[in-house]
Design a protein around this motif. Structure first.
Motif, PDB file in Angstrom:
ATOM      1  N   PRO A  44       5.543 -10.970 -14.429  1.00  0.00           N
ATOM      2  CA  PRO A  44       6.042 -12.345 -14.274  1.00  0.00           C
ATOM      3  C   PRO A  44       5.841 -12.826 -12.838  1.00  0.00           C
ATOM      4  CG  PRO A  44       7.871 -10.801 -14.464  1.00  0.00           C
ATOM      5  CD  PRO A  44       6.619 -10.008 -14.631  1.00  0.00           C
ATOM      6  N   VAL A  45       5.403 -14.064 -12.688  1.00  0.00           N
ATOM      7  CA  VAL A  45       5.164 -14.651 -11.370  1.00  0.00           C
ATOM      8  C   VAL A  45       5.687 -16.085 -11.344  1.00  0.00           C
ATOM      9  CG1 VAL A  45       3.100 -13.252 -10.909  1.00  0.00           C
ATOM     10  CG2 VAL A  45       2.848 -15.490 -11.976  1.00  0.00           C
ATOM     11  N   PRO A  46       6.009 -16.598 -10.150  1.00  0.00           N
ATOM     12  CA  PRO A  46       6.330 -18.025 -10.056  1.00  0.00           C
ATOM     13  C   PRO A  46       5.060 -18.837 -10.345  1.00  0.00           C
ATOM     14  CG  PRO A  46       6.777 -16.875  -7.968  1.00  0.00           C
ATOM     15  CD  PRO A  46       6.125 -15.903  -8.888  1.00  0.00           C
ATOM     16  N   VAL A  47       5.219 -20.039 -10.841  1.00  0.00           N
ATOM     17  CA  VAL A  47       4.078 -20.856 -11.242  1.00  0.00           C
ATOM     18  C   VAL A  47       3.058 -21.023 -10.108  1.00  0.00           C
ATOM     19  CG1 VAL A  47       5.164 -23.086 -10.752  1.00  0.00           C
ATOM     20  CG2 VAL A  47       3.395 -22.917 -12.517  1.00  0.00           C
ATOM     21  N   GLU A  48       3.526 -21.108  -8.861  1.00  0.00           N
ATOM     22  CA  GLU A  48       2.596 -21.309  -7.740  1.00  0.00           C
ATOM     23  C   GLU A  48       1.753 -20.074  -7.431  1.00  0.00           C
ATOM     24  OE1 GLU A  48       6.619 -20.234  -6.048  1.00  0.00           O
ATOM     25  OE2 GLU A  48       5.932 -21.719  -7.491  1.00  0.00           O
ATOM     26  N   LYS A  49       2.096 -18.922  -7.988  1.00  0.00           N
ATOM     27  CA  LYS A  49       1.330 -17.686  -7.773  1.00  0.00           C
ATOM     28  C   LYS A  49       0.380 -17.368  -8.928  1.00  0.00           C
ATOM     29  CE  LYS A  49       3.422 -16.318  -3.954  1.00  0.00           C
ATOM     30  NZ  LYS A  49       2.775 -16.076  -2.707  1.00  0.00           N
ATOM     31  N   LEU A  50       0.395 -18.180  -9.981  1.00  0.00           N
ATOM     32  CA  LEU A  50      -0.458 -17.939 -11.146  1.00  0.00           C
ATOM     33  C   LEU A  50      -1.930 -18.059 -10.763  1.00  0.00           C
ATOM     34  CD1 LEU A  50      -0.119 -17.427 -14.245  1.00  0.00           C
ATOM     35  CD2 LEU A  50      -0.553 -19.865 -14.507  1.00  0.00           C
TER      36      LEU A  50
END
Length: 143
Positions: A44-50
């Motif tokens: 799982p990652v924050p959207v800005e790290k996708l």
């Protein structure tokens, strides 16, 4: 990641809708003691790290669950793993909900490293170069 994301950072094995992938890279296996599991390993990652399809990135992976995902990907999935986004509004309400889309990644290279934490401790880690190779759609969480 923020503290709340770290607390939710789990090794997830998910049933995903995926397009076929190629086997263009030979990878060094990190561990031979991993058992195959149903599903697809994701972090799982924050959207800005996708990472988007076609995008390359170098990541420093050091937490235990993400290292486990990396080992599983190399041992059982031809170096493929995914990134999923945890819904932050649901997380604020203490609910576990995933975004409808994520990213499928291919490991290009792995270099052993050391991670130093803010308290002066250190642990084994990996510097991993990846490329986004597709989009995935999480169907269910198997943990």
């Amino acid at each position: 990641y923020d503290t709340s994301m770290r607390s939710l950072h789990l090794t997830l094995l998910m049933m995903l809708t995926l397009a076929p992938h190629s086997t263009a890279y030979t990878l060094h296996r990190l561990s031979s003691d991993l058992r195959p599991a149903a599903g697809f390993a994701v972090i799982p990652v924050p959207v800005e790290k996708l990472i988007s399809p076609g995008q390359r990135a170098t990541m420093h992976i050091y937490d235990a669950s993400s290292l486990q995902v990396l080992r599983h990907a190399q041992a059982h999935a031809d170096g493929m793993y995914g990134q999923v986004i945890i819904d932050e509004a649901a997380m604020a309400e203490r609910r576990f909900v995933l975004d409808k889309l994520g990213s499928r990644l291919k490991v290009l290279s792995v270099v052993p490293s050391m991670h130093s934490d803010k308290f002066g401790g250190s642990s084994a880690s990996m510097i991993v170069e990846v490329i986004g190779v597709g989009i995935l759609s999480p169907q269910s969480v198997l943990q």
